[in-house]
Design an enzyme around this catalytic site. Structure first.
Site, PDB file in Angstrom:
ATOM      1  N   LYS A 100       6.045   8.250  -0.700  1.00  0.00           N
ATOM      2  CA  LYS A 100       5.732   6.982  -0.015  1.00  0.00           C
ATOM      3  C   LYS A 100       6.962   6.106   0.192  1.00  0.00           C
ATOM      4  O   LYS A 100       7.044   5.401   1.199  1.00  0.00           O
ATOM      5  CB  LYS A 100       4.647   6.217  -0.769  1.00  0.00           C
ATOM      6  CG  LYS A 100       5.081   5.665  -2.111  1.00  0.00           C
ATOM      7  CD  LYS A 100       3.908   5.034  -2.858  1.00  0.00           C
ATOM      8  CE  LYS A 100       4.381   4.423  -4.165  1.00  0.00           C
ATOM      9  NZ  LYS A 100       3.313   4.307  -5.168  1.00  0.00           N
ATOM     10  N   ARG A 159      -4.678  -2.308 -12.541  1.00  0.00           N
ATOM     11  CA  ARG A 159      -4.633  -2.159 -11.093  1.00  0.00           C
ATOM     12  C   ARG A 159      -5.874  -1.334 -10.751  1.00  0.00           C
ATOM     13  O   ARG A 159      -6.970  -1.735 -11.137  1.00  0.00           O
ATOM     14  CB  ARG A 159      -3.308  -1.541 -10.626  1.00  0.00           C
ATOM     15  CG  ARG A 159      -3.013  -1.891  -9.162  1.00  0.00           C
ATOM     16  CD  ARG A 159      -1.697  -1.328  -8.653  1.00  0.00           C
ATOM     17  NE  ARG A 159      -1.741   0.125  -8.496  1.00  0.00           N
ATOM     18  CZ  ARG A 159      -0.718   0.846  -8.029  1.00  0.00           C
ATOM     19  NH1 ARG A 159       0.420   0.245  -7.687  1.00  0.00           N
ATOM     20  NH2 ARG A 159      -0.812   2.157  -7.913  1.00  0.00           N
TER      21      ARG A 159
HETATM   22  C1  LIG Z   1       3.591   4.924  -6.240  1.00  0.00           C
HETATM   23  C2  LIG Z   1       2.618   5.658  -7.069  1.00  0.00           C
HETATM   24  C3  LIG Z   1       3.039   6.758  -7.834  1.00  0.00           C
HETATM   25  C4  LIG Z   1       4.498   7.156  -7.942  1.00  0.00           C
HETATM   26  O1  LIG Z   1       5.153   6.232  -8.747  1.00  0.00           O
HETATM   27  P1  LIG Z   1       6.701   6.424  -9.160  1.00  0.00           P
HETATM   28  O2  LIG Z   1       6.929   5.379 -10.177  1.00  0.00           O
HETATM   29  O3  LIG Z   1       7.494   6.245  -7.926  1.00  0.00           O
HETATM   30  O4  LIG Z   1       6.804   7.796  -9.717  1.00  0.00           O
HETATM   31  C5  LIG Z   1       2.083   7.465  -8.537  1.00  0.00           C
HETATM   32  N1  LIG Z   1       0.786   7.128  -8.505  1.00  0.00           N
HETATM   33  C6  LIG Z   1       0.329   6.078  -7.778  1.00  0.00           C
HETATM   34  C7  LIG Z   1      -1.121   5.771  -7.786  1.00  0.00           C
HETATM   35  C8  LIG Z   1       1.234   5.314  -7.055  1.00  0.00           C
HETATM   36  O5  LIG Z   1       0.781   4.270  -6.341  1.00  0.00           O
END
Ligand SMILES: *Cc1c(COP(=O)(O)O)cnc(C)c1O
Length: 371
Positions: free
Chosen positions: A36, A131
């Site tokens: 992302k 969250r």
């Molecule tokens: C962004 C996100 C991740 C990845 O997080 P990082 O800290 O970049 O590894 C994993 N799970 C969810 C639900 C996220 O929103």
């Protein structure tokens, strides 16, 4: 080449992804590679796939659609709870989505039936970060509901910590997740094959010898892309922190007084702090601003300092370097700066160094190269 541009060293990305896939494999855990922060860039997803990630994940269906349109095949997970209005698109392009709401599951089921395409779901459990997540006491009811939905395949459960409130993954909350798997299996008579324990913030716990229990998947973005873990932003041993650099061009270079003159009020982005009279000094403007990047997340080359920034200008004290108009300056980015740069229409993306050149761990000083 045009500027500003973000340069992606694919061989270093490959090295980080492979290293993490191997380290996690030794603990029986697979990696979902999260793209992302790169706006779902197909080259990045392909490198991660070749490095051995089990699936690609993104928070936005638009990015997953972009990957599909670019011909990227293989399992893809939508890691943000689907918007009900996008249920059709989610089922069409993603194989799996992370979910917390019964109404959304119903919409996905409807779409899956209409499209004749089964959709996998992982139910996200709230374990304290506040969250997304189903409260543990509600999990059996939601799981039972999911099991009864046509077109929906309940693939597993998961959790996400350290994003909203900074709650660290540890043996306590991870064991709670494993216990929830066991009790769901016995109360519903099902087998849960996917237990998605979290994000890059889980690495310290996992690689530090944490109780892995039933966790068999982590969703990793920042650690692969930037070589850092997000709890304290420390470098993960051996990983490259220089996969991405942003390169910008000098548009003014002059000697000027260090103190402004006139009736001083706020700047365009609030009060200007910490101005000290250091006499006349070199002062450089690079064509890079808040529309391109988060300036707070930039690291300039060694010896240079960022003095300030506005929408389109970044002010640099070049130290002992001599910069002329047209020169380029390369900066390292943190997660926030990377995210903004990759999503800015003003920043070009350049893929460099195809995989296979032979990359090792970060060398001292690689963060400070000027191009
Ligand atoms: C962004 C996100 C991740 C990845 O997080 P990082 O800290 O970049 O590894 C994993 N799970 C969810 C639900 C996220 O929103």
């Amino acid at each position: 080449m045009s500027a500003p541009r973000i340069e992606v060293r694919l061989d270093r990305l490959d090295y980080n992804a492979r290293t993490l896939v191997d380290r996690l494999a030794s603990r029986g855990v697979a990696v979902t590679g999260i793209v992302k922060a790169t706006l779902g860039t197909p080259e990045v997803a392909r490198v991660m796939q070749r490095a051995g990630v089990a699936a690609i994940g993104d928070s936005r269906i638009e990015n997953i659609e972009r990957l599909r349109a670019a011909g990227v095949t293989g399992p893809m997970t939508l890691i943000r709870s689907p918007m009900p209005s996008q249920a059709n698109r989610v089922v069409a392009s993603a194989d799996l989505s992370l979910n917390t709401e019964v109404e959304v599951l119903d919409r996905l089921s409807q779409a899956a039936v209409e499209q004749g395409r089964p959709h996998g779901v992982v139910l996200m459990v709230e374990l304290g970060d506040l969250r997304e997540g189903i409260l543990p006491s509600d999990l059996p009811t939601v799981a039972r509901h999911a099991l009864g939905l046509p077109g929906i395949v309940l693939r597993g459960i998961g959790t996400n910590l350290a994003c909203q409130s900074g709650v660290a993954p540890d043996d306590r909350n991870m064991t709670e997740l494993s216990d929830l798997v066991e009790s769901l299996q016995s109360s519903l008579g099902i087998t849960i094959d996917l237990v998605s324990g979290g994000n890059s913030a889980n690495l310290a716990w996992l690689l530090g010898g944490g109780e892995v229990g039933r966790v068999n998947d982590l969703r990793l973005g920042e650690s692969i892309l930037l070589g850092r873990e997000p709890l304290d932003r420390t470098v993960i041993e051996g990983l490259r922190t220089d996969v991405f650099t942003i390169v910008a061009e000098v548009i003014e270079s002059k000697d000027k007084p260090t103190l402004p003159w006139g009736d001083v009020h706020q700047g365009a982005f609030g009060a200007v702090a910490g101005m000290a009279d250091r006499g006349v000094r070199a002062r450089v403007i690079v064509a890079l601003g808040r529309q391109d990047v988060d300036p707070e997340g930039l690291t300039p080359p060694a010896g240079m300092a960022i003095i300030g920034s506005s929408s389109d200008h970044l002010l640099l004290d070049p130290g002992t370097a001599h910069l002329s108009t047209g020169d380029e300056v390369a900066f390292q980015l943190d997660y926030s700066a990377l995210l903004r740069a990759m999503t800015s229409p003003f920043v070009d993306q350049v893929m460099l160094d195809p995989v296979g050149a032979g990359v090792g761990p970060t060398q001292a000083g690689t963060g400070s190269n000027r191009t």
